[in-house]
Design an enzyme around this catalytic site. Structure first.
Site, PDB file in Angstrom:
ATOM      1  NE  ARG A   1       0.480   1.658   4.417  1.00  0.00           N
ATOM      2  CZ  ARG A   1       1.741   2.027   4.520  1.00  0.00           C
ATOM      3  NH1 ARG A   1       2.473   2.223   3.451  1.00  0.00           N
ATOM      4  NH2 ARG A   1       2.316   2.232   5.698  1.00  0.00           N
TER       5      ARG A   1
ATOM      6  CE  LYS B   1       5.762   7.234  10.985  1.00  0.00           C
ATOM      7  NZ  LYS B   1       5.841   5.879  10.491  1.00  0.00           N
TER       8      LYS B   1
ATOM      9  CG  ASP C   1       5.502   4.437   7.440  1.00  0.00           C
ATOM     10  OD1 ASP C   1       5.606   5.680   7.247  1.00  0.00           O
ATOM     11  OD2 ASP C   1       4.709   3.963   8.263  1.00  0.00           O
TER      12      ASP C   1
ATOM     13  NE  ARG D   1       1.090  -5.484   7.313  1.00  0.00           N
ATOM     14  CZ  ARG D   1       0.073  -4.690   7.620  1.00  0.00           C
ATOM     15  NH1 ARG D   1      -1.160  -5.049   7.331  1.00  0.00           N
ATOM     16  NH2 ARG D   1       0.289  -3.527   8.189  1.00  0.00           N
TER      17      ARG D   1
ATOM     18  CE  LYS E   1       5.980  -0.872  17.977  1.00  0.00           C
ATOM     19  NZ  LYS E   1       5.160   0.183  17.423  1.00  0.00           N
TER      20      LYS E   1
ATOM     21  CD  GLU F   1       7.116  -0.177   7.893  1.00  0.00           C
ATOM     22  OE1 GLU F   1       7.522   0.355   8.931  1.00  0.00           O
ATOM     23  OE2 GLU F   1       5.909  -0.369   7.650  1.00  0.00           O
TER      24      GLU F   1
HETATM   25  P1  0O2 Z   1      -0.259   2.413   8.359  1.00  0.00           P
HETATM   26  O1  0O2 Z   1       0.331   3.417   7.486  1.00  0.00           O
HETATM   27  O2  0O2 Z   1      -1.738   2.516   8.473  1.00  0.00           O
HETATM   28  O3  0O2 Z   1       0.209   1.007   8.039  1.00  0.00           O
HETATM   29  P2  0O2 Z   1       5.092   5.152  14.369  1.00  0.00           P
HETATM   30  O4  0O2 Z   1       4.614   4.266  15.502  1.00  0.00           O
HETATM   31  O5  0O2 Z   1       4.340   4.893  13.082  1.00  0.00           O
HETATM   32  O6  0O2 Z   1       5.174   6.574  14.739  1.00  0.00           O
HETATM   33  P3  0O2 Z   1       7.309   3.681  13.249  1.00  0.00           P
HETATM   34  O7  0O2 Z   1       8.720   3.484  13.750  1.00  0.00           O
HETATM   35  O8  0O2 Z   1       7.143   3.984  11.811  1.00  0.00           O
HETATM   36  O9  0O2 Z   1       6.610   4.806  14.118  1.00  0.00           O
HETATM   37  O10 0O2 Z   1       6.422   2.517  13.605  1.00  0.00           O
HETATM   38  P4  0O2 Z   1       6.564   0.983  13.875  1.00  0.00           P
HETATM   39  O11 0O2 Z   1       5.933   0.792  15.186  1.00  0.00           O
HETATM   40  O12 0O2 Z   1       7.921   0.446  13.643  1.00  0.00           O
HETATM   41  O13 0O2 Z   1       5.642   0.373  12.728  1.00  0.00           O
HETATM   42  C1  0O2 Z   1       4.453   0.955  12.314  1.00  0.00           C
HETATM   43  C2  0O2 Z   1       3.587  -0.081  11.633  1.00  0.00           C
HETATM   44  O14 0O2 Z   1       3.744  -1.368  12.265  1.00  0.00           O
HETATM   45  C3  0O2 Z   1       2.124   0.247  11.803  1.00  0.00           C
HETATM   46  O15 0O2 Z   1       1.684   0.985  10.724  1.00  0.00           O
HETATM   47  C4  0O2 Z   1       1.460  -1.125  11.830  1.00  0.00           C
HETATM   48  O16 0O2 Z   1       1.338  -1.612  10.496  1.00  0.00           O
HETATM   49  C5  0O2 Z   1       2.484  -1.951  12.542  1.00  0.00           C
HETATM   50  N1  0O2 Z   1       2.312  -1.936  14.023  1.00  0.00           N
HETATM   51  C6  0O2 Z   1       3.172  -1.387  14.912  1.00  0.00           C
HETATM   52  N2  0O2 Z   1       2.732  -1.584  16.177  1.00  0.00           N
HETATM   53  C7  0O2 Z   1       1.588  -2.290  16.082  1.00  0.00           C
HETATM   54  C8  0O2 Z   1       0.665  -2.814  17.068  1.00  0.00           C
HETATM   55  O17 0O2 Z   1       0.827  -2.680  18.272  1.00  0.00           O
HETATM   56  N3  0O2 Z   1      -0.426  -3.475  16.574  1.00  0.00           N
HETATM   57  C9  0O2 Z   1      -0.634  -3.663  15.221  1.00  0.00           C
HETATM   58  N4  0O2 Z   1      -1.734  -4.344  14.854  1.00  0.00           N
HETATM   59  N5  0O2 Z   1       0.210  -3.178  14.293  1.00  0.00           N
HETATM   60  C10 0O2 Z   1       1.305  -2.496  14.709  1.00  0.00           C
HETATM   61  P5  0O2 Z   1       0.831   2.310  11.029  1.00  0.00           P
HETATM   62  O18 0O2 Z   1       1.771   3.364  11.514  1.00  0.00           O
HETATM   63  O19 0O2 Z   1      -0.299   1.945  11.935  1.00  0.00           O
HETATM   64  O20 0O2 Z   1       0.295   2.836   9.724  1.00  0.00           O
END
Ligand code: 0O2
Length: 228
Positions: free
Chosen positions: A71, A81, A100, A105, A140, A167
């Site tokens: 996506r 963000k 990202d 995925r 996490k 990503e």
């Molecule tokens: P989208 O765009 O809707 O997919 P951030 O937390 O985004 O500020 P970072 O470092 O980019 O910082 O985030 P991270 O935690 O490495 O990874 C973000 C993505 O991992 C998320 O996308 C989810 O796809 C997934 N993810 C991370 N933590 C969780 C969680 O606790 N539960 C679930 N179900 N997925 C998680 P985004 O950001 O939601 O956006």
């Protein structure tokens, strides 16, 4: 199987008020350009994953990839963000701070498949891994598990070669089940979990991990790690 989760990119996706300032209009145009460039990077990365997937299918009995989803991040999510991280919403800041915008995925069958694909990706000369976070070894607090890689992908455009981050989230079918349902519960139902519910979700994540490990052992013909 490849599943695209975002639609085409159009200026109308960015709703501008009639009296929008020239700066705002310029930002909207810039967003369209951003999405176009990242979509190209996404295509390159998805094609590479597809090539690996097809090669496995033709060479081996076992294919590590169950399916792939990809996506482009929505404009709202990019803006959220940037603001969350304290940055002004500008095109330059998207390139500088959001890694990202393009996301893939890769849903794998077994745990080892994830690390096998990771080793192939890190060996690929045209894809440079610039960040790796292993939420499988260190989940996490929510219980979320996946391996996250940010790879820089080259794209050739009229002005030359650009390297853009993509990503890549690698996870098993079981981890994907947990993440999808947790996301659904947390965001779609707009709920804040209380401590007990959050702990139950973490327990589910551990149970899912045990299942992953046992399925891996069964696949490899190893003895069980625990007795039932
Ligand atoms: P989208 O765009 O809707 O997919 P951030 O937390 O985004 O500020 P970072 O470092 O980019 O910082 O985030 P991270 O935690 O490495 O990874 C973000 C993505 O991992 C998320 O996308 C989810 O796809 C997934 N993810 C991370 N933590 C969780 C969680 O606790 N539960 C679930 N179900 N997925 C998680 P985004 O950001 O939601 O956006």
């Amino acid at each position: 199987m490849m599943i695209e989760k975002s639609g085409s990119i159009q200026l109308k996706e960015i709703s501008l008020p009639e009296d929008a300032s020239p700066e705002l209009r310029e930002l909207a145009q810039g967003m369209v350009r951003v999405k176009h460039l990242y979509r190209s990077a996404l295509k390159v990365a998805v094609t590479q994953m597809e090539i690996l997937d097809e090669e496995f299918a033709s060479l081996y009995d076992h294919t590590p990839i169950h399916h792939i989803e990809y996506r482009i991040k929505t404009v709202d999510s990019i803006v959220d963000k940037l603001k969350r991280r304290g940055h002004e919403v500008t095109i330059d800041n998207i390139f500088a701070h959001i890694q990202d915008v393009a996301g893939i995925r890769v849903i794998c069958n077994y745990l080892d498949d994830i690390y096998y694909l990771r080793s192939l990706l890190t060996r690929n000369e045209s894809f440079k891994v610039i960040r790796e976070v292993d939420y499988i070894k260190e989940p996490k607090d929510s219980g979320y598990r996946s391996l996250h890689l940010i790879v820089e992908v080259p794209i050739v455009i009229s002005e030359g070669t650009l390297h853009l981050p993509v990503e890549i989230q690698l996870r098993t079918i079981a981890m994907d089940m947990w993440a999808s349902l947790e996301h659904e519960l947390r965001y779609k139902s707009n709920r804040d979990f209380n401590e007990t519910e959050a702990a139950r979700l973490r327990l589910c994540s551990e149970a899912v991990y045990e299942v992953d490990r046992e399925m891996q052992n069964i696949y490899q013909g190893h003895a069980p790690e625990y007795h039932v």
